[in-house]
Design a protein around this motif. Structure first.
Motif, PDB file in Angstrom:
ATOM      1  N   GLU A 104      10.000 -34.503   0.988  1.00 60.75           N
ATOM      2  CA  GLU A 104       9.476 -35.668   0.279  1.00 60.75           C
ATOM      3  C   GLU A 104       8.532 -36.468   1.173  1.00 60.75           C
ATOM      4  O   GLU A 104       7.513 -36.980   0.708  1.00 60.75           O
ATOM      5  CB  GLU A 104      10.623 -36.549  -0.204  1.00 60.75           C
ATOM      6  CG  GLU A 104      11.405 -35.949  -1.363  1.00 60.75           C
ATOM      7  CD  GLU A 104      12.563 -36.808  -1.813  1.00 60.75           C
ATOM      8  OE1 GLU A 104      13.095 -36.554  -2.912  1.00 60.75           O
ATOM      9  OE2 GLU A 104      12.948 -37.734  -1.071  1.00 60.75           O
TER      10      GLU A 104
ATOM     11  N   LEU B  43       3.920 -28.835  -1.884  1.00 62.24           N
ATOM     12  CA  LEU B  43       5.278 -28.404  -1.573  1.00 62.24           C
ATOM     13  C   LEU B  43       5.300 -26.960  -1.106  1.00 62.24           C
ATOM     14  O   LEU B  43       5.939 -26.617  -0.095  1.00 62.24           O
ATOM     15  CB  LEU B  43       6.175 -28.587  -2.799  1.00 62.24           C
ATOM     16  CG  LEU B  43       7.611 -28.064  -2.681  1.00 62.24           C
ATOM     17  CD1 LEU B  43       8.338 -28.705  -1.514  1.00 62.24           C
ATOM     18  CD2 LEU B  43       8.372 -28.295  -3.992  1.00 62.24           C
TER      19      LEU B  43
ATOM     20  N   TYR C 223       4.726 -36.824  -0.523  1.00 64.59           N
ATOM     21  CA  TYR C 223       4.524 -38.084  -1.239  1.00 64.59           C
ATOM     22  C   TYR C 223       3.949 -39.133  -0.289  1.00 64.59           C
ATOM     23  O   TYR C 223       4.353 -39.206   0.871  1.00 64.59           O
ATOM     24  CB  TYR C 223       5.845 -38.611  -1.817  1.00 64.59           C
ATOM     25  CG  TYR C 223       6.366 -37.794  -2.974  1.00 64.59           C
ATOM     26  CD1 TYR C 223       5.859 -37.963  -4.257  1.00 64.59           C
ATOM     27  CD2 TYR C 223       7.360 -36.838  -2.776  1.00 64.59           C
ATOM     28  CE1 TYR C 223       6.338 -37.206  -5.321  1.00 64.59           C
ATOM     29  CE2 TYR C 223       7.838 -36.075  -3.828  1.00 64.59           C
ATOM     30  CZ  TYR C 223       7.324 -36.263  -5.093  1.00 64.59           C
ATOM     31  OH  TYR C 223       7.792 -35.512  -6.145  1.00 64.59           O
TER      32      TYR C 223
ATOM     33  N   HIS D  49       9.514 -25.351 -11.063  1.00 64.74           N
ATOM     34  CA  HIS D  49       8.207 -24.921 -11.569  1.00 64.74           C
ATOM     35  C   HIS D  49       7.598 -23.836 -10.683  1.00 64.74           C
ATOM     36  O   HIS D  49       7.012 -22.869 -11.188  1.00 64.74           O
ATOM     37  CB  HIS D  49       7.255 -26.117 -11.655  1.00 64.74           C
ATOM     38  CG  HIS D  49       7.598 -27.068 -12.759  1.00 64.74           C
ATOM     39  ND1 HIS D  49       7.052 -28.333 -12.856  1.00 64.74           N
ATOM     40  CD2 HIS D  49       8.433 -26.944 -13.823  1.00 64.74           C
ATOM     41  CE1 HIS D  49       7.522 -28.938 -13.921  1.00 64.74           C
ATOM     42  NE2 HIS D  49       8.376 -28.116 -14.527  1.00 64.74           N
ATOM     43  N   LEU D  50       7.736 -23.976  -9.369  1.00 67.65           N
ATOM     44  CA  LEU D  50       7.203 -22.959  -8.462  1.00 67.65           C
ATOM     45  C   LEU D  50       7.895 -21.618  -8.675  1.00 67.65           C
ATOM     46  O   LEU D  50       7.251 -20.565  -8.681  1.00 67.65           O
ATOM     47  CB  LEU D  50       7.373 -23.413  -7.008  1.00 67.65           C
ATOM     48  CG  LEU D  50       6.415 -24.502  -6.534  1.00 67.65           C
ATOM     49  CD1 LEU D  50       6.819 -25.011  -5.160  1.00 67.65           C
ATOM     50  CD2 LEU D  50       4.976 -23.973  -6.485  1.00 67.65           C
TER      51      LEU D  50
ATOM     52  N   ALA E 295      12.845 -35.237  -8.672  1.00 69.04           N
ATOM     53  CA  ALA E 295      11.455 -34.777  -8.671  1.00 69.04           C
ATOM     54  C   ALA E 295      11.283 -33.504  -7.863  1.00 69.04           C
ATOM     55  O   ALA E 295      10.595 -32.567  -8.292  1.00 69.04           O
ATOM     56  CB  ALA E 295      10.535 -35.875  -8.131  1.00 69.04           C
ATOM     57  N   LEU E 296      11.897 -33.435  -6.686  1.00 73.68           N
ATOM     58  CA  LEU E 296      11.725 -32.263  -5.837  1.00 73.68           C
ATOM     59  C   LEU E 296      12.303 -31.017  -6.509  1.00 73.68           C
ATOM     60  O   LEU E 296      11.690 -29.943  -6.486  1.00 73.68           O
ATOM     61  CB  LEU E 296      12.403 -32.493  -4.482  1.00 73.68           C
ATOM     62  CG  LEU E 296      12.018 -31.500  -3.390  1.00 73.68           C
ATOM     63  CD1 LEU E 296      10.550 -31.649  -3.015  1.00 73.68           C
ATOM     64  CD2 LEU E 296      12.894 -31.691  -2.157  1.00 73.68           C
TER      65      LEU E 296
ATOM     66  N   ARG F 252       1.039 -31.604  -6.450  1.00 75.19           N
ATOM     67  CA  ARG F 252       2.329 -31.747  -5.776  1.00 75.19           C
ATOM     68  C   ARG F 252       2.982 -30.384  -5.541  1.00 75.19           C
ATOM     69  O   ARG F 252       3.562 -30.134  -4.482  1.00 75.19           O
ATOM     70  CB  ARG F 252       3.272 -32.608  -6.601  1.00 75.19           C
ATOM     71  CG  ARG F 252       3.038 -34.059  -6.536  1.00 75.19           C
ATOM     72  CD  ARG F 252       3.567 -34.711  -5.268  1.00 75.19           C
ATOM     73  NE  ARG F 252       3.483 -36.135  -5.453  1.00 75.19           N
ATOM     74  CZ  ARG F 252       2.455 -36.900  -5.127  1.00 75.19           C
ATOM     75  NH1 ARG F 252       1.407 -36.356  -4.536  1.00 75.19           N
ATOM     76  NH2 ARG F 252       2.447 -38.193  -5.357  1.00 75.19           N
ATOM     77  N   GLU F 253       2.891 -29.506  -6.544  1.00 78.54           N
ATOM     78  CA  GLU F 253       3.472 -28.166  -6.387  1.00 78.54           C
ATOM     79  C   GLU F 253       2.783 -27.411  -5.263  1.00 78.54           C
ATOM     80  O   GLU F 253       3.435 -26.740  -4.461  1.00 78.54           O
ATOM     81  CB  GLU F 253       3.366 -27.400  -7.708  1.00 78.54           C
ATOM     82  CG  GLU F 253       4.261 -27.937  -8.806  1.00 78.54           C
ATOM     83  CD  GLU F 253       3.886 -27.421 -10.185  1.00 78.54           C
ATOM     84  OE1 GLU F 253       4.533 -27.838 -11.162  1.00 78.54           O
ATOM     85  OE2 GLU F 253       2.933 -26.614 -10.298  1.00 78.54           O
TER      86      GLU F 253
ATOM     87  N   HIS G 282       9.884 -29.720  -9.083  1.00 78.54           N
ATOM     88  CA  HIS G 282       8.768 -28.971  -8.483  1.00 78.54           C
ATOM     89  C   HIS G 282       9.209 -27.577  -8.048  1.00 78.54           C
ATOM     90  O   HIS G 282       8.478 -26.596  -8.252  1.00 78.54           O
ATOM     91  CB  HIS G 282       8.209 -29.726  -7.278  1.00 78.54           C
ATOM     92  CG  HIS G 282       7.565 -31.036  -7.616  1.00 78.54           C
ATOM     93  ND1 HIS G 282       6.805 -31.227  -8.751  1.00 78.54           N
ATOM     94  CD2 HIS G 282       7.564 -32.227  -6.951  1.00 78.54           C
ATOM     95  CE1 HIS G 282       6.360 -32.470  -8.777  1.00 78.54           C
ATOM     96  NE2 HIS G 282       6.808 -33.090  -7.700  1.00 78.54           N
TER      97      HIS G 282
ATOM     98  N   LEU H 168      -1.233 -24.357 -10.046  1.00 79.64           N
ATOM     99  CA  LEU H 168      -0.224 -25.306  -9.595  1.00 79.64           C
ATOM    100  C   LEU H 168      -0.764 -26.733  -9.691  1.00 79.64           C
ATOM    101  O   LEU H 168      -1.961 -26.968  -9.543  1.00 79.64           O
ATOM    102  CB  LEU H 168       0.180 -25.025  -8.142  1.00 79.64           C
ATOM    103  CG  LEU H 168       0.794 -23.666  -7.814  1.00 79.64           C
ATOM    104  CD1 LEU H 168       1.122 -23.601  -6.322  1.00 79.64           C
ATOM    105  CD2 LEU H 168       2.043 -23.410  -8.650  1.00 79.64           C
ATOM    106  N   SER H 169       0.143 -27.673  -9.887  1.00 82.91           N
ATOM    107  CA  SER H 169      -0.234 -29.082  -9.793  1.00 82.91           C
ATOM    108  C   SER H 169      -0.433 -29.420  -8.313  1.00 82.91           C
ATOM    109  O   SER H 169       0.021 -28.680  -7.428  1.00 82.91           O
ATOM    110  CB  SER H 169       0.874 -29.964 -10.375  1.00 82.91           C
ATOM    111  OG  SER H 169       2.008 -29.954  -9.503  1.00 82.91           O
TER     112      SER H 169
END
Length: 218
Positions: A175, A157, A179, A196-197, A189-190, A153-154, A193, A150-151
């Motif tokens: 957020e 989250l 952030y 992607h998750l 953006a959210l 940010r991911e 993410h 995961l990144s």
């Protein structure tokens, strides 16, 4: 996890910010008690690292005001005040933990993770929901036994959603936790993410509550 550092010593404050960022936190730093009080009244954090000998407002006064307003935010006092009476005063004023300067950054990070975990009602150091597991210390995530890349940010989250499993969190709540304060966030953006998750774990791991936000069921 957003962490507020309240420390008036420039070298120590910078060192704490750098060390906690390397440990996977999102630390923000203010240098006096009044600034801490103002930001804590308006911005959400996962925990606070609070010095006591601060300009403009003493750290104990900041702590007492927080508790008087009913805030349950975990507070770790980090100070040079090392007598038994100082420790007792800090804990009795509402601190959740107390450390003496200088401190080991690894221990500080571990104590912060424990405080955030306990505040969320989680006892085990590794979080587990179904086939999904997350280790805040190593920042390792596994799904059905396989490691998931995961990144940052991911990961943040997913961590926030798992800390609040069973609760719906709004876009604004999420957020504000993943952030840094004042950073511009793109409108989608959210959602990116979350997408992607789901792709990296399972399509139904995160539920969308239309018009409200997201949750991970218990």
């Amino acid at each position: 996890m957003r962490i507020l550092i309240v420390e008036d010593d420039p070298m120590l404050g910078e060192g704490l910010q750098t060390g906690l960022r390397q440990a996977g936190f999102q630390p923000e730093w203010v240098k006096d008690g009044e600034a801490a009080w103002q930001i804590l009244r308006h911005e959400p954090f996962s925990a606070v690292v609070l010095d006591l000998g601060l300009p403009k407002m003493d750290g104990l006064e900041v702590l007492k005001r927080l508790r008087a307003e009913g805030q349950k935010l975990p507070v770790l006092v980090l100070t040079a005040r090392d007598t038994a009476d100082d420790v007792i005063s800090g804990l009795d004023s509402g601190a959740d933990d107390y450390m003496i300067k200088p401190c080991d950054l690894g221990e500080l990070a571990a104590r912060l993770r424990a405080l955030v975990r306990r505040a969320a009602g989680a006892a085990a150091p590794i979080m587990q929901i179904g086939m999904l597991s997350l280790d805040p210390a190593s920042r390792e995530v596994r799904y059905d036994g396989r490691e998931v890349e995961l990144s940052p940010r991911e990961f943040d989250l997913l961590h926030e959603l798992m800390l609040n499993a069973g609760k719906v969190l709004t876009r604004a709540q999420l957020e504000s936790k993943i952030y840094p304060w004042g950073e511009e966030v793109e409108s989608n953006a959210l959602e990116v993410h979350v997408h992607h998750l789901r792709r990296k774990t399972s399509s139904d791991i995160i539920k969308t509550v239309r018009g409200v936000g997201y949750l991970i069921p218990r």
